[in-house]
Design a protein around this motif. Structure first.
Motif, PDB file in Angstrom:
ATOM      1  N   THR A  95      -5.829  -0.118  -7.620  1.00 59.89           N
ATOM      2  CA  THR A  95      -4.984  -1.284  -7.403  1.00 59.89           C
ATOM      3  C   THR A  95      -4.287  -1.624  -8.712  1.00 59.89           C
ATOM      4  OG1 THR A  95      -6.484  -2.138  -5.697  1.00 59.89           O
ATOM      5  CG2 THR A  95      -4.944  -3.699  -6.686  1.00 59.89           C
ATOM      6  N   TYR A 112      -4.541   4.932   3.964  1.00 56.04           N
ATOM      7  CA  TYR A 112      -3.170   4.411   4.097  1.00 56.04           C
ATOM      8  C   TYR A 112      -2.760   4.346   5.568  1.00 56.04           C
ATOM      9  CZ  TYR A 112       1.912   4.207   3.883  1.00 56.04           C
ATOM     10  OH  TYR A 112       3.226   3.855   4.080  1.00 56.04           O
ATOM     11  N   TRP A 117      -4.500   1.442   7.223  1.00 54.44           N
ATOM     12  CA  TRP A 117      -3.890   0.153   6.854  1.00 54.44           C
ATOM     13  C   TRP A 117      -2.572  -0.035   7.584  1.00 54.44           C
ATOM     14  CZ3 TRP A 117       0.856  -0.667   4.490  1.00 54.44           C
ATOM     15  CH2 TRP A 117       1.116  -1.991   4.096  1.00 54.44           C
ATOM     16  N   ASP A 122      -3.715   4.343  -1.900  1.00 53.27           N
ATOM     17  CA  ASP A 122      -4.775   4.731  -0.966  1.00 53.27           C
ATOM     18  C   ASP A 122      -4.803   6.255  -0.770  1.00 53.27           C
ATOM     19  OD1 ASP A 122      -5.625   2.123  -0.332  1.00 53.27           O
ATOM     20  OD2 ASP A 122      -4.010   1.889   1.136  1.00 53.27           O
ATOM     21  N   HIS A 129       0.849  -1.188   0.000  1.00 52.72           N
ATOM     22  CA  HIS A 129       0.000   0.000   0.000  1.00 52.72           C
ATOM     23  C   HIS A 129       0.886   1.240   0.000  1.00 52.72           C
ATOM     24  CE1 HIS A 129      -4.136  -1.653   1.036  1.00 52.72           C
ATOM     25  NE2 HIS A 129      -3.352  -2.730   1.046  1.00 52.72           N
TER      26      HIS A 129
END
Length: 364
Positions: A220, A248, A251, A243, A172
């Protein structure tokens, strides 16, 4: 005359195909639009030369075609023509090289505010490492690689204790944030490539290479290996998720640090779920399909309880004992028709139980 017509038609067809081709650049998702511009300049320079040379040949074939009353003129040197050809060729080379040198200068000069992320290649899987709260990556060495320390982080380096390790999952990154990818390999030559980013770099054993980019679009994107690295090369894929800042950070907060992973006991719970997680984390599904299709190794679908023919001509039933042995010592009983490329995995008894339980569900 026929050859001249063929050359003219080839030039016309090439120009038409260039402008109406169904194959074009993928949609850009980073700051490297200059890469596309550089390629287009190269297309225009080489395209002009292609058109000029072939039309000149066609003109000569028509203008100076054979006639009984015509003889060829012999002119071994023409300094004026040579000067024009050398000068125009030099200008064409400069026009192609200059944009590339400008882009390359930007490509190797990383912004000071870039976030450093490490991507590690191995046959046939990508893993990632993020700096922790200290903002720096700790030392790592392939000699430190173990089953519990897959990226070889130095356990005695205090800077590496808060590093975040991601294996068998997507990386990510944050949109509009410059990212520097440090790249290293655990085995052979790889190449980290995301087509929408227009940035790629070889991953060389024993060296740390890098590139930087700034993601400009949420989404993605598929990571591919762009360097032939063995029989499972085609399946060495991963994903990079771009993200928003909040997503972000959310995550990142859920990830486990290196220190936590070393002191964390083996998870207890559903064996099948653990087995599936292990298969993902260890890159097993890069070689073993789950849908019955042939891969680098035998498909796991319907494998448990199946009778396998071995390379020595004997047969064996894929029961618990055989499957455990195939993981810890895969070369001892090799299935016929598959190369001996799998490395031994020294797993603990609990992990072996989880994988066998997972295999059974794929055979129900």
């Amino acid at each position: 005359m026929a050859l001249a017509i063929v050359l003219i038609l080839m030039v016309i067809g090439s120009v038409i195909f260039h402008f109406w081709s169904p194959w074009w650049f993928t949609e850009l998702a980073s700051n490297w639009g200059a890469m596309d511009t550089t390629i287009l300049i190269t297309f225009w320079v080489t395209g002009f030369v292609f058109i000029a040379v072939n039309l000149f040949i066609a003109y000569c074939l028509i203008k100076f075609r054979h006639r009984p009353d015509r003889t060829a003129a012999y002119e071994p040197e023409n300094s004026q023509l040579e000067g024009w050809l050398t000068g125009l060729t030099g200008l064409g080379v400069i026009a192609m090289l200059t944009p590339g040198l400008i882009v390359y200068t930007d490509f190797i000069n990383v912004p000071d505010d870039a976030v450093i992320i490490e991507a590690v290649g191995q046959q046939w899987q990508w893993s990632y490492r993020y700096p922790g709260l200290d903002g720096a990556l700790g030392k790592a060495d392939n000699r430190n690689v173990t089953f519990d320390n897959p990226l070889g982080i130095d356990p005695d380096d205090p800077w590496g204790q808060d590093d975040i390790v991601v294996t068998g999952a997507a990386a990510h990154i944050e949109i509009d944030q410059p990212i520097k990818f440090n790249l290293r390999s655990k085995d052979v030559l790889h190449d980290f490539y995301v087509s929408q980013f227009r940035a790629k770099m070889d991953v060389v054993p024993g060296l740390v290479s890098y590139f930087w980019m700034t993601p400009t679009r949420l989404g993605t994107f598929e990571v591919m290996c762009a360097e032939l690295c063995g029989v499972g090369h085609y399946n060495m894929r991963s994903e990079v998720v771009v993200d928003s800042r909040d997503d972000y950070q959310a995550w990142l907060a859920q990830q486990t640090t290196f220190a936590e992973s070393q002191g964390k006991p083996a998870p207890v719970g559903n064996l099948v779920e653990r087995g599936g997680q292990l298969a993902q984390q260890r890159g097993c599904i890069a070689c073993h399909s789950l849908d019955g299709n042939r891969g680098v190794g035998p498909s796991w679908k319907g494998m448990y309880g199946r009778t396998e023919k071995l390379a020595d001509g004997s047969t064996i039933t894929a029961d618990d004992s055989y499957l455990r042995e195939s993981i810890t010592d895969p070369a001892s009983k090799l299935v016929e028709g598959y190369p001996p490329v799998m490395a031994a995995y020294p797993m603990g008894s609990d992990d072996l139980d989880a994988l066998v339980a997972y295999f059974k569900t794929l055979s129900d």
